[in-house]
Design an enzyme around this catalytic site. Structure first.
Site, PDB file in Angstrom:
ATOM      1  CE1 TYR A 148      -2.748 -42.801  -8.490  1.00 24.15           C
ATOM      2  CE2 TYR A 148      -4.455 -42.675  -6.808  1.00 24.15           C
ATOM      3  CZ  TYR A 148      -3.230 -42.264  -7.304  1.00 24.15           C
ATOM      4  OH  TYR A 148      -2.490 -41.332  -6.614  1.00 24.15           O
ATOM      5  CB  SER A 208      -3.327 -42.493  -2.861  1.00 19.90           C
ATOM      6  OG  SER A 208      -4.539 -41.802  -3.049  1.00 19.90           O
TER       7      SER A 208
HETATM    8  P1  NAD Z   1       3.575 -35.740 -10.940  1.00 22.34           P
HETATM    9  O1  NAD Z   1       2.926 -36.075 -12.236  1.00 22.34           O
HETATM   10  O2  NAD Z   1       3.803 -34.321 -10.572  1.00 22.34           O
HETATM   11  O3  NAD Z   1       4.985 -36.481 -10.830  1.00 22.34           O
HETATM   12  C1  NAD Z   1       5.135 -37.829 -11.160  1.00 22.34           C
HETATM   13  C2  NAD Z   1       6.553 -38.065 -11.638  1.00 22.34           C
HETATM   14  O4  NAD Z   1       6.682 -39.463 -11.908  1.00 22.34           O
HETATM   15  C3  NAD Z   1       6.880 -37.322 -12.950  1.00 22.34           C
HETATM   16  O5  NAD Z   1       8.123 -36.644 -12.820  1.00 22.34           O
HETATM   17  C4  NAD Z   1       6.952 -38.446 -13.982  1.00 22.34           C
HETATM   18  O6  NAD Z   1       7.900 -38.183 -15.024  1.00 22.34           O
HETATM   19  C5  NAD Z   1       7.397 -39.614 -13.111  1.00 22.34           C
HETATM   20  N1  NAD Z   1       7.074 -40.904 -13.706  1.00 22.34           N
HETATM   21  C6  NAD Z   1       5.915 -41.288 -14.302  1.00 22.34           C
HETATM   22  N2  NAD Z   1       6.032 -42.536 -14.760  1.00 22.34           N
HETATM   23  C7  NAD Z   1       7.269 -42.965 -14.427  1.00 22.34           C
HETATM   24  C8  NAD Z   1       7.978 -44.175 -14.627  1.00 22.34           C
HETATM   25  N3  NAD Z   1       7.428 -45.206 -15.276  1.00 22.34           N
HETATM   26  N4  NAD Z   1       9.238 -44.256 -14.133  1.00 22.34           N
HETATM   27  C9  NAD Z   1       9.802 -43.219 -13.493  1.00 22.34           C
HETATM   28  N5  NAD Z   1       9.196 -42.048 -13.292  1.00 22.34           N
HETATM   29  C10 NAD Z   1       7.943 -41.927 -13.758  1.00 22.34           C
HETATM   30  O7  NAD Z   1       2.690 -36.498  -9.841  1.00 22.34           O
HETATM   31  P2  NAD Z   1       2.595 -36.375  -8.246  1.00 22.34           P
HETATM   32  O8  NAD Z   1       1.258 -35.861  -7.942  1.00 22.34           O
HETATM   33  O9  NAD Z   1       3.798 -35.718  -7.680  1.00 22.34           O
HETATM   34  O10 NAD Z   1       2.579 -37.923  -7.880  1.00 22.34           O
HETATM   35  C11 NAD Z   1       3.650 -38.593  -7.216  1.00 22.34           C
HETATM   36  C12 NAD Z   1       3.086 -39.790  -6.477  1.00 22.34           C
HETATM   37  O11 NAD Z   1       2.153 -39.336  -5.489  1.00 22.34           O
HETATM   38  C13 NAD Z   1       2.315 -40.771  -7.361  1.00 22.34           C
HETATM   39  O12 NAD Z   1       2.603 -42.091  -6.952  1.00 22.34           O
HETATM   40  C14 NAD Z   1       0.869 -40.436  -7.071  1.00 22.34           C
HETATM   41  O13 NAD Z   1       0.009 -41.527  -7.292  1.00 22.34           O
HETATM   42  C15 NAD Z   1       0.960 -40.075  -5.605  1.00 22.34           C
HETATM   43  N6  NAD Z   1      -0.142 -39.278  -5.097  1.00 22.34           N
HETATM   44  C16 NAD Z   1      -0.443 -38.066  -5.637  1.00 22.34           C
HETATM   45  C17 NAD Z   1      -1.503 -37.343  -5.127  1.00 22.34           C
HETATM   46  C18 NAD Z   1      -1.883 -36.005  -5.681  1.00 22.34           C
HETATM   47  O14 NAD Z   1      -2.981 -35.539  -5.338  1.00 22.34           O
HETATM   48  N7  NAD Z   1      -1.056 -35.360  -6.483  1.00 22.34           N
HETATM   49  C19 NAD Z   1      -2.259 -37.852  -4.059  1.00 22.34           C
HETATM   50  C20 NAD Z   1      -1.932 -39.096  -3.532  1.00 22.34           C
HETATM   51  C21 NAD Z   1      -0.869 -39.793  -4.058  1.00 22.34           C
END
Ligand code: NAD
Length: 273
Positions: free
Chosen positions: A168, A155
């Protein structure tokens, strides 16, 4: 509904990941889901590993209902046994593993002074134990093949801090350290490791934070978006799931060790280096 493999968007030959096998964790939703769709379009066989088993299977069936090119597996990435079983199922189904995208993640916000230890441990376990356990399982197979690419979903918070996000920010910084070690240990076994560092992307993870942060800071939701989430971008725009998936594709398909141990910020200019 027509599956992805029946649509014209699937490249029948010459895809950049043709017949590669990729496991993407947390791929039932958001960024991970889009990476799975993109990799499949580029010819990869994909394993959708997620805590939400039904959603994982739904996404896999959407990509390929026959199960020949897409598999949904139930996996809590912080649980050693479930990671081992899920990885075993993936390798049994597709015979190899070329790409791991360690993407599963959650967000839990709150002031550090009153942050519950149980919530701190939960977040670190999903992000860091999850990255470690899936990496270890993937390396065993990749070392046998003498090739592989591991991508961690970091991130901008792998490089910057924000208030209310102590676990985080800590976990996302940690992923850069892990990627650098994998890059060094994996180099002579053909394994590369890199980190993608997205800015804010409107997935369920972020939609949940908007009202939470509005409450914590006593401001409106529109102000959270404008004055917190997108304040440091060059153009006030959200990064999209497609932006992140294209970056993952670039890293997954990159042909040499020239690109390893690196972290790439994809954020509309938030946090320039
Ligand atoms: P999201 O909530 O849409 O998807 C996350 C997925 O992870 C979900 O399907 C959930 O069921 C799954 N999950 C959660 N805990 C889990 C576990 N213990 N084991 C297996 N699966 C699990 O979120 P997203 O925004 O797509 O995030 C995905 C990644 O991107 C994360 O690591 C997040 O930190 C990172 N990220 C997101 C953003 C953002 O702005 N959305 C920015 C930077 C980084």
């Amino acid at each position: 509904m027509r599956s992805l493999s029946e649509t014209s968007s699937v490249k029948q030959a010459g895809g950049r990941l043709m017949d590669k096998v990729a496991m993407i964790t947390g791929a039932a939703s958001g960024i991970g889901r889009e990476i799975a769709l993109t990799f499949a379009r580029e010819g990869a066989k994909v394993v959708i590993a997620d805590l939400d088993q039904q959603a994982a299977r739904r996404t896999a069936a959407e990509i390929d209902p026959t199960g020949k090119r897409a598999l949904g597996v139930a996996m809590d990435v912080g649980n050693e046994e479930q990671v081992e079983i899920g990885m075993g199922q993936a390798i049994q189904a597709f015979g190899r593993l070329d790409v791991l995208v360690s993407n599963a993640g959650v967000q839990i916000v709150g002031p550090l002074v009153e942050f519950e230890f149980a919530k701190w441990k939960k977040l670190l376990s999903i992000h860091l134990d999850g990255a470690f356990l899936t990496t270890r399982a993937a390396l065993r197979q990749m070392y046998k093949q003498n090739s592989g690419s591991i991508i961690y979903m970091g991130s901008v918070h792998s490089k910057e801090a924000s208030p209310l996000k102590a676990p985080y920010v800590t976990a996302k910084h940690g992923l850069i350290g892990l990627a650098k070690v994998v890059a060094k240990e994996g180099a002579d076994r053909g394994v590369r490791a890199n980190v993608i560092c997205p800015g804010f992307v409107r997935t369920p993870l972020v939609e949940k934070q908007i009202p939470e942060q509005a409450r914590e800071f006593g401001i409106s939701e529109a102000e959270v978006v404008k004055n917190i989430m997108l304040k440091e971008t060059v153009d006030g725009q959200f990064t999209t799931v497609q932006d992140v998936a294209e970056t993952a594709l670039f890293l997954a398909a990159f042909p040499s060790n020239a690109l390893t141990g690196q972290s790439l910020v994809v954020s509309h200019g938030w946090s320039m280096q």
